[in-house]
Design a protein around this motif. Structure first.
Motif, PDB file in Angstrom:
ATOM      1  N   HIS A 112       1.016  -1.094   0.320  1.00  0.00           N
ATOM      2  CA  HIS A 112       0.283  -0.513  -0.655  1.00  0.00           C
ATOM      3  C   HIS A 112       0.899   1.199  -0.334  1.00  0.00           C
ATOM      4  CE1 HIS A 112      -3.970  -2.218   0.522  1.00  0.00           C
ATOM      5  NE2 HIS A 112      -3.146  -2.706   1.549  1.00  0.00           N
ATOM      6  N   ARG A 126      -5.647  -0.761   6.517  1.00  0.00           N
ATOM      7  CA  ARG A 126      -5.152  -1.168   5.578  1.00  0.00           C
ATOM      8  C   ARG A 126      -3.857  -2.391   6.089  1.00  0.00           C
ATOM      9  NH1 ARG A 126      -6.324   3.447   3.588  1.00  0.00           N
ATOM     10  NH2 ARG A 126      -6.290   4.134   1.811  1.00  0.00           N
ATOM     11  N   ALA A 129      -6.265  -5.019   6.424  1.00  0.00           N
ATOM     12  CA  ALA A 129      -6.715  -5.751   5.143  1.00  0.00           C
ATOM     13  C   ALA A 129      -5.573  -6.807   5.382  1.00  0.00           C
ATOM     14  CB  ALA A 129      -6.783  -5.021   3.886  1.00  0.00           C
ATOM     15  N   ASP A 154      -9.294  -9.621  -2.762  1.00  0.00           N
ATOM     16  CA  ASP A 154     -10.177  -8.838  -2.780  1.00  0.00           C
ATOM     17  C   ASP A 154     -10.325  -8.623  -1.338  1.00  0.00           C
ATOM     18  OD1 ASP A 154     -11.470  -9.222  -4.648  1.00  0.00           O
ATOM     19  OD2 ASP A 154     -12.736 -10.468  -3.778  1.00  0.00           O
ATOM     20  N   ARG A 157      -7.350  -5.498  -0.040  1.00  0.00           N
ATOM     21  CA  ARG A 157      -8.365  -3.869  -0.113  1.00  0.00           C
ATOM     22  C   ARG A 157      -9.086  -3.999   1.272  1.00  0.00           C
ATOM     23  NH1 ARG A 157     -11.763  -6.026  -5.235  1.00  0.00           N
ATOM     24  NH2 ARG A 157     -10.278  -6.250  -6.296  1.00  0.00           N
ATOM     25  N   ALA A 164     -16.509  -7.476  -0.108  1.00  0.00           N
ATOM     26  CA  ALA A 164     -15.333  -7.477  -1.197  1.00  0.00           C
ATOM     27  C   ALA A 164     -16.258  -8.895  -1.784  1.00  0.00           C
ATOM     28  CB  ALA A 164     -13.964  -7.970  -0.412  1.00  0.00           C
ATOM     29  N   ASP A 179     -17.511  -1.140 -10.274  1.00  0.00           N
ATOM     30  CA  ASP A 179     -16.139  -1.134 -10.078  1.00  0.00           C
ATOM     31  C   ASP A 179     -15.363   0.858 -10.696  1.00  0.00           C
ATOM     32  OD1 ASP A 179     -15.406  -4.389 -11.905  1.00  0.00           O
ATOM     33  OD2 ASP A 179     -15.118  -3.827  -9.239  1.00  0.00           O
ATOM     34  N   SER A 183     -12.871   2.404  -8.190  1.00  0.00           N
ATOM     35  CA  SER A 183     -12.170   3.918  -8.699  1.00  0.00           C
ATOM     36  C   SER A 183     -12.043   4.858  -9.065  1.00  0.00           C
ATOM     37  CB  SER A 183     -11.926   2.460  -9.934  1.00  0.00           C
ATOM     38  OG  SER A 183     -12.769   3.248 -11.347  1.00  0.00           O
TER      39      SER A 183
END
Length: 238
Positions: A112, A126, A129, A154, A157, A164, A179, A183
């Motif tokens: 990340h 993070r 995850a 997944d 993330r 997810a 998506d 994004s």
């Protein structure tokens, strides 16, 4: 009282090395990490040389790596660390937000990238995850299926793993709409989504409403000059 037969042992904490040239900032990041369940800081480094030395001695699971160091570029350290057989996961933490630096971090394999200053919640997301993915990888079969691999990525993330998993089961149009929103750097309207993926505005609006009702997207109303609110959608963060 002794443990009951068959009781699961507690999962050991993942170890973290914090690298930052500023002692005060490093101390803040140490506090952040220590507040995330399942993680503990095993060392701090304030230079590239110390980062390489301590990573070799401590073998941390995760390295929080600053880019601007007094004796070198932190990304050069990342390159060296990730070339090791038992490489740690690296989260780059830096004030650098230029595309070249971010691109290089991604190409080197950084897990990340967090731009300073950031809050506890951003780092905690993070790390959590990564913990989910780390634990899931430990239970992988000898030969992983594509489903196993997709699920692992997944989990890497930030966000809710159930969310997810649910979004991967969406119908093709719903998946494309999701998506497009995921994004984007902010929220999108139905017109934005329609333009982005080449569907009608009506279809985009119907899909966005369905995703919002499924608790995958959030809806916000933005009022313009006409007084009629514009519906805009973003990914739900938990």
């Amino acid at each position: 009282m002794s443990d009951l037969p068959g009781a699961a042992a507690s999962t050991p904490s993942l170890t973290v090395l914090v690298v930052d040239d500023d002692y005060r900032v490093a101390s803040v990041h140490v506090g952040f990490v220590e507040a995330v369940p399942g993680f503990r800081v095993v060392g701090q480094a304030h230079s590239a040389a110390d980062a390489i030395r301590l990573a070799g001695e401590l073998r941390p699971d995760v390295v929080l790596m600053d880019v601007y160091l007094p004796d070198g570029d932190g990304l050069h350290v990342v390159r060296q660390l990730l070339a090791e057989p038992s490489a740690p996961a690296v989260i780059v933490i830096s004030a650098a937000n230029d595309v070249a630096t971010v691109r290089q971090a991604v190409q080197l394999g950084a897990l990340h990238y967090l731009v300073k200053p950031f809050g506890f919640a951003q780092l905690a997301e993070r790390l959590t995850a990564f913990r989910r993915a780390h634990d899931d990888l430990g239970a992988f079969p000898a030969e992983a299926t594509q489903h196993d691999i997709d699920r692992l990525f997944d989990l890497l993330r930030p966000g809710n793993p159930a969310q997810a998993e649910s979004t991967r089961r969406l119908a093709p149009t719903l998946q494309s709409v999701y998506d497009a929103v995921a994004s984007s750097s902010g929220s999108l309207s139905a017109s934005d989504v329609a333009t982005a993926i080449g569907i009608s505005r009506t279809t985009a609006q119907r899909a966005l409403s369905q995703l919002e009702q499924s608790d995958v997207l959030t809806l916000e109303l933005r009022y313009g000059a006409t007084g009629r609110p514009e519906h805009r959608y973003g990914v739900k963060r938990r």
